[in-house]
Each structure stands twice: as C-alpha cells, then as structure tokens.
Design a protein around this motif. Sequence first.
Motif, PDB file in Angstrom:
ATOM      1  N   GLY A  34       0.787  -1.215   0.000  1.00  0.00           N
ATOM      2  CA  GLY A  34       0.000   0.000   0.000  1.00  0.00           C
ATOM      3  C   GLY A  34       0.824   1.272   0.000  1.00  0.00           C
ATOM      4  O   GLY A  34       0.281   2.364   0.088  1.00  0.00           O
ATOM      5  N   LEU A  35       2.126   1.149  -0.113  1.00  0.00           N
ATOM      6  CA  LEU A  35       3.005   2.309  -0.071  1.00  0.00           C
ATOM      7  C   LEU A  35       3.639   2.641  -1.415  1.00  0.00           C
ATOM      8  O   LEU A  35       3.957   3.782  -1.693  1.00  0.00           O
ATOM      9  N   LEU A  36       3.802   1.643  -2.222  1.00  0.00           N
ATOM     10  CA  LEU A  36       4.658   1.773  -3.385  1.00  0.00           C
ATOM     11  C   LEU A  36       4.003   1.095  -4.576  1.00  0.00           C
ATOM     12  O   LEU A  36       3.623  -0.064  -4.486  1.00  0.00           O
ATOM     13  N   ASN A  37       3.838   1.822  -5.657  1.00  0.00           N
ATOM     14  CA  ASN A  37       3.333   1.239  -6.901  1.00  0.00           C
ATOM     15  C   ASN A  37       4.512   1.023  -7.833  1.00  0.00           C
ATOM     16  O   ASN A  37       5.228   1.964  -8.161  1.00  0.00           O
ATOM     17  N   VAL A  38       4.703  -0.218  -8.257  1.00  0.00           N
ATOM     18  CA  VAL A  38       5.800  -0.536  -9.168  1.00  0.00           C
ATOM     19  C   VAL A  38       5.264  -1.386 -10.311  1.00  0.00           C
ATOM     20  O   VAL A  38       4.255  -2.070 -10.167  1.00  0.00           O
ATOM     21  N   GLN A  39       5.941  -1.312 -11.448  1.00  0.00           N
ATOM     22  CA  GLN A  39       5.615  -2.218 -12.531  1.00  0.00           C
ATOM     23  C   GLN A  39       6.300  -3.549 -12.262  1.00  0.00           C
ATOM     24  O   GLN A  39       7.320  -3.622 -11.569  1.00  0.00           O
ATOM     25  N   ALA A  40       5.740  -4.600 -12.834  1.00  0.00           N
ATOM     26  CA  ALA A  40       6.196  -5.960 -12.543  1.00  0.00           C
ATOM     27  C   ALA A  40       7.690  -6.184 -12.742  1.00  0.00           C
ATOM     28  O   ALA A  40       8.306  -6.858 -11.923  1.00  0.00           O
ATOM     29  N   PRO A  41       8.338  -5.649 -13.793  1.00  0.00           N
ATOM     30  CA  PRO A  41       9.770  -5.936 -13.948  1.00  0.00           C
ATOM     31  C   PRO A  41      10.643  -5.434 -12.794  1.00  0.00           C
ATOM     32  O   PRO A  41      11.762  -5.904 -12.611  1.00  0.00           O
ATOM     33  N   PHE A  42      10.128  -4.493 -12.000  1.00  0.00           N
ATOM     34  CA  PHE A  42      10.906  -3.973 -10.880  1.00  0.00           C
ATOM     35  C   PHE A  42      10.650  -4.718  -9.576  1.00  0.00           C
ATOM     36  O   PHE A  42      11.341  -4.473  -8.580  1.00  0.00           O
ATOM     37  N   LEU A  43       9.668  -5.610  -9.550  1.00  0.00           N
ATOM     38  CA  LEU A  43       9.315  -6.309  -8.311  1.00  0.00           C
ATOM     39  C   LEU A  43      10.467  -7.107  -7.707  1.00  0.00           C
ATOM     40  O   LEU A  43      10.701  -7.017  -6.494  1.00  0.00           O
ATOM     41  N   PRO A  44      11.236  -7.900  -8.473  1.00  0.00           N
ATOM     42  CA  PRO A  44      12.345  -8.619  -7.840  1.00  0.00           C
ATOM     43  C   PRO A  44      13.366  -7.685  -7.200  1.00  0.00           C
ATOM     44  O   PRO A  44      13.939  -8.003  -6.155  1.00  0.00           O
ATOM     45  N   TRP A  45      13.561  -6.516  -7.810  1.00  0.00           N
ATOM     46  CA  TRP A  45      14.533  -5.569  -7.255  1.00  0.00           C
ATOM     47  C   TRP A  45      13.987  -4.892  -6.006  1.00  0.00           C
ATOM     48  O   TRP A  45      14.753  -4.597  -5.075  1.00  0.00           O
ATOM     49  N   VAL A  46      12.672  -4.664  -5.950  1.00  0.00           N
ATOM     50  CA  VAL A  46      12.065  -4.114  -4.731  1.00  0.00           C
ATOM     51  C   VAL A  46      12.190  -5.129  -3.590  1.00  0.00           C
ATOM     52  O   VAL A  46      12.537  -4.776  -2.465  1.00  0.00           O
ATOM     53  N   LEU A  47      11.914  -6.392  -3.894  1.00  0.00           N
ATOM     54  CA  LEU A  47      12.059  -7.430  -2.866  1.00  0.00           C
ATOM     55  C   LEU A  47      13.507  -7.563  -2.414  1.00  0.00           C
ATOM     56  O   LEU A  47      13.780  -7.791  -1.232  1.00  0.00           O
ATOM     57  N   THR A  48      14.446  -7.411  -3.342  1.00  0.00           N
ATOM     58  CA  THR A  48      15.866  -7.455  -2.978  1.00  0.00           C
ATOM     59  C   THR A  48      16.229  -6.272  -2.094  1.00  0.00           C
ATOM     60  O   THR A  48      17.012  -6.407  -1.157  1.00  0.00           O
ATOM     61  N   GLY A  49      15.642  -5.115  -2.378  1.00  0.00           N
ATOM     62  CA  GLY A  49      15.879  -3.950  -1.522  1.00  0.00           C
ATOM     63  C   GLY A  49      15.375  -4.172  -0.104  1.00  0.00           C
ATOM     64  O   GLY A  49      16.040  -3.797   0.864  1.00  0.00           O
ATOM     65  N   PHE A  50      14.209  -4.806   0.024  1.00  0.00           N
ATOM     66  CA  PHE A  50      13.711  -5.120   1.366  1.00  0.00           C
ATOM     67  C   PHE A  50      14.589  -6.162   2.049  1.00  0.00           C
ATOM     68  O   PHE A  50      14.799  -6.108   3.256  1.00  0.00           O
ATOM     69  N   SER A  51      15.112  -7.110   1.281  1.00  0.00           N
ATOM     70  CA  SER A  51      16.036  -8.088   1.866  1.00  0.00           C
ATOM     71  C   SER A  51      17.318  -7.410   2.340  1.00  0.00           C
ATOM     72  O   SER A  51      17.907  -7.820   3.340  1.00  0.00           O
ATOM     73  N   LEU A  52      17.739  -6.385   1.616  1.00  0.00           N
ATOM     74  CA  LEU A  52      18.927  -5.633   2.032  1.00  0.00           C
ATOM     75  C   LEU A  52      18.685  -4.948   3.374  1.00  0.00           C
ATOM     76  O   LEU A  52      19.572  -4.905   4.223  1.00  0.00           O
ATOM     77  N   LEU A  53      17.469  -4.444   3.566  1.00  0.00           N
ATOM     78  CA  LEU A  53      17.136  -3.833   4.857  1.00  0.00           C
ATOM     79  C   LEU A  53      17.126  -4.858   5.985  1.00  0.00           C
ATOM     80  O   LEU A  53      17.435  -4.530   7.132  1.00  0.00           O
ATOM     81  N   LEU A  54      16.758  -6.096   5.651  1.00  0.00           N
ATOM     82  CA  LEU A  54      16.641  -7.136   6.674  1.00  0.00           C
ATOM     83  C   LEU A  54      17.914  -7.943   6.873  1.00  0.00           C
ATOM     84  O   LEU A  54      18.030  -8.666   7.857  1.00  0.00           O
TER      85      LEU A  54
END
Length: 94
Positions: A34-54
């Motif tokens: 509910g915070l971020l709208n992304v197109q599908a090709p960027f989804l793996p990179w968004v998930l990787t960014g969250f993994s970087l935070l964790l």
Amino acid sequence: MLSIILVFLGQASTIMLVYVWSRRNPNVRINFFGLLNVQAPFLPWVLTGFSLLLGSIIVDLLGIAVGHVYFFLEDVFPNQPGGFAWGEGQRLGG
C-alpha cells in the motif's frame, strides 16, 4: 545443515519465479504494501531492496541470476532468427 540448504534454495527459487513472472508480465502494476506502486519488472529488485534492509541479499541475487538465465533460454533465445546471411560472395582465384 540440511535446513540451511532448504531455506537457501527455497528463497532463491521463489525470487527466481517472481523474476520470470515479472519478465513475462511487464505491464502489470503492483501495489506493494500500500506504499509503493511498481511495474512488474521492478518487483524482484524491490524485494531485494527489502532483503537488504533485513540482512543479506546474496540469495536474492542468485535467484535473479538463475531466473534471468531461465527467462533468456526459455523465452528470448528460441525466438532469435537462426543462421547468418552470408550473401552470394565471390569465388576466390576465379
């Protein structure tokens, strides 16, 4: 030891599937938490960014790399035109 391998392969294969899905559906828009709208090709990179935070992103990068190889060999490479147009050429010494 086995549980570490299963967790490692499970997360990498999940990211791989997300990568392949996102490349096959490039026009889909995703609302992420509910915070971020992304197109599908960027989804793996968004998930990787969250993994970087964790913590570590090595497993995610491995999944993206394997997904990229799979996507290329399954969807891109078979659609390439084969061979090379060598042309008429000229006979040597004649």
